[in-house]
Design a protein around this motif. Sequence first.
Motif, short mmCIF file in Angstrom:
data_model
loop_
_atom_site.label_atom_id
_atom_site.label_comp_id
_atom_site.label_asym_id
_atom_site.label_seq_id
_atom_site.Cartn_x
_atom_site.Cartn_y
_atom_site.Cartn_z
N LEU A 127 0.83 -1.21 0.00
CA LEU A 127 0.00 0.00 0.00
C LEU A 127 0.87 1.26 0.00
CD1 LEU A 127 -2.81 1.35 0.26
CD2 LEU A 127 -2.51 1.23 2.74
N ILE A 128 1.93 1.25 0.79
CA ILE A 128 2.82 2.41 0.83
C ILE A 128 3.43 2.67 -0.54
CG2 ILE A 128 5.01 3.28 1.77
CD1 ILE A 128 4.30 1.83 4.39
N ASP A 129 3.86 1.61 -1.21
CA ASP A 129 4.41 1.76 -2.57
C ASP A 129 3.37 2.37 -3.50
OD1 ASP A 129 6.79 0.65 -1.74
OD2 ASP A 129 6.28 -1.38 -2.39
N HIS A 130 2.14 1.89 -3.38
CA HIS A 130 1.06 2.38 -4.25
C HIS A 130 0.75 3.85 -3.95
CE1 HIS A 130 -2.66 2.12 -6.65
NE2 HIS A 130 -3.21 2.86 -5.69
N LEU A 131 0.70 4.20 -2.67
CA LEU A 131 0.38 5.58 -2.30
C LEU A 131 1.45 6.54 -2.78
CD1 LEU A 131 -0.95 5.14 1.37
CD2 LEU A 131 -2.29 5.66 -0.67
N ILE A 132 2.69 6.16 -2.63
CA ILE A 132 3.79 7.03 -3.06
C ILE A 132 3.78 7.21 -4.58
CG2 ILE A 132 6.31 7.20 -3.22
CD1 ILE A 132 6.44 5.88 -0.46
N ALA A 133 3.42 6.14 -5.29
CA ALA A 133 3.44 6.19 -6.75
C ALA A 133 2.24 6.95 -7.32
CB ALA A 133 3.47 4.77 -7.32
N TYR A 134 1.05 6.76 -6.71
CA TYR A 134 -0.17 7.29 -7.33
C TYR A 134 -0.93 8.31 -6.47
CZ TYR A 134 0.63 3.31 -10.42
OH TYR A 134 1.20 2.41 -11.28
N HIS A 135 -0.64 8.37 -5.18
CA HIS A 135 -1.36 9.30 -4.30
C HIS A 135 -0.38 10.01 -3.37
CE1 HIS A 135 -5.21 7.49 -5.53
NE2 HIS A 135 -4.60 6.32 -5.42
N SER A 136 0.66 10.55 -3.95
CA SER A 136 1.70 11.19 -3.14
C SER A 136 1.20 12.43 -2.40
CB SER A 136 2.90 11.57 -4.02
OG SER A 136 2.48 12.43 -5.08
#
Length: 316
Positions: free
Chosen positions: A273-282
């Motif tokens: 989830l952290i990877d996804h948030l940083i990539a798409y919801h920074s």
Amino acid sequence: MVREKIINYLATYSFSLKTNKLLTGLIQAILKSNPVETLKYLLLQTYERIEKILNQSDMFILNDHKGDPELTWCLILFSELVGAHGDTLIIYKSMILSIFHRCIHIIHKDSYKAMAKAAKNLLKSLSYVYPIDYRLTVENITEPFTDFLPIRAWGQYVEYDKLNVKFHIPNEEEINFACEFVETFMYLELKMLNEKCTKMSNDERLRSLTLIHHIAIGCLRMVPRIESKEVQNLVSSIVPYDSKIQAQYSLYVKEPKFKENLRMHLLIDIGNLIDHLIAYHSDDASSIKIALKIYSLSSMYYGTFEQNINKLCNDL
């Protein structure tokens, strides 16, 4: 008589968040003095008020960002009541679970924070070992003030062995309740984040992560550490960290059992989830911050939490 008036006052009226600390302190005090009678009346009244509010609003209130002051107060009250001794909560299991099932997805910030706190308090009450009677005097403090004034005992030396400190030790029913709660609500939120993270609004995502964070604080003490190979050639330390030195005994009458090691599950899901948030919801800094806290919690096994140390320092 005084306790009954206080309980009736808390159960009947709604209060603003400005009086939150004062009133929650009052609730904690009467819970500590007589948890059985307090829950018998106050928890039942709170449950009925919550049910009435939800039924009258046709559940639309759960999706209202403005929230409802009366419902918010009831949820704050509920969050404090489930902080009673674990064994006194068992008979209210169905009532407690009903409130969580109906209000777990409320979107109003103060309300979902109250639900998250309720989850943490419930799990700590059910699964932690803590003192339930630790008065620092051998005198009978229930006597009238004319016979004994508690302030006169302050600072007097007392032999520890004579204090008869009583502890709450989780029984089998409490552990089963805690495990059922975690598997019902923790996995539900993790599944939702995995499947709908991209479609969720920032507020919905933050609500879900806040709940997971509080559940993790409440339950991870029950979850064994992640088994892995021991790291070799570590720098020498005064305090031994070898696996042979680590405590091997259990605090529980019955070992808590989950479908899998929850620590590893959290590490994998929250890490992704952290990877996804940083990539798409920074831009969603609040969710990233909470997710990082959850990720770090997964690796904590020994000792205590930082917030507990801070609370102890403040109490002193």
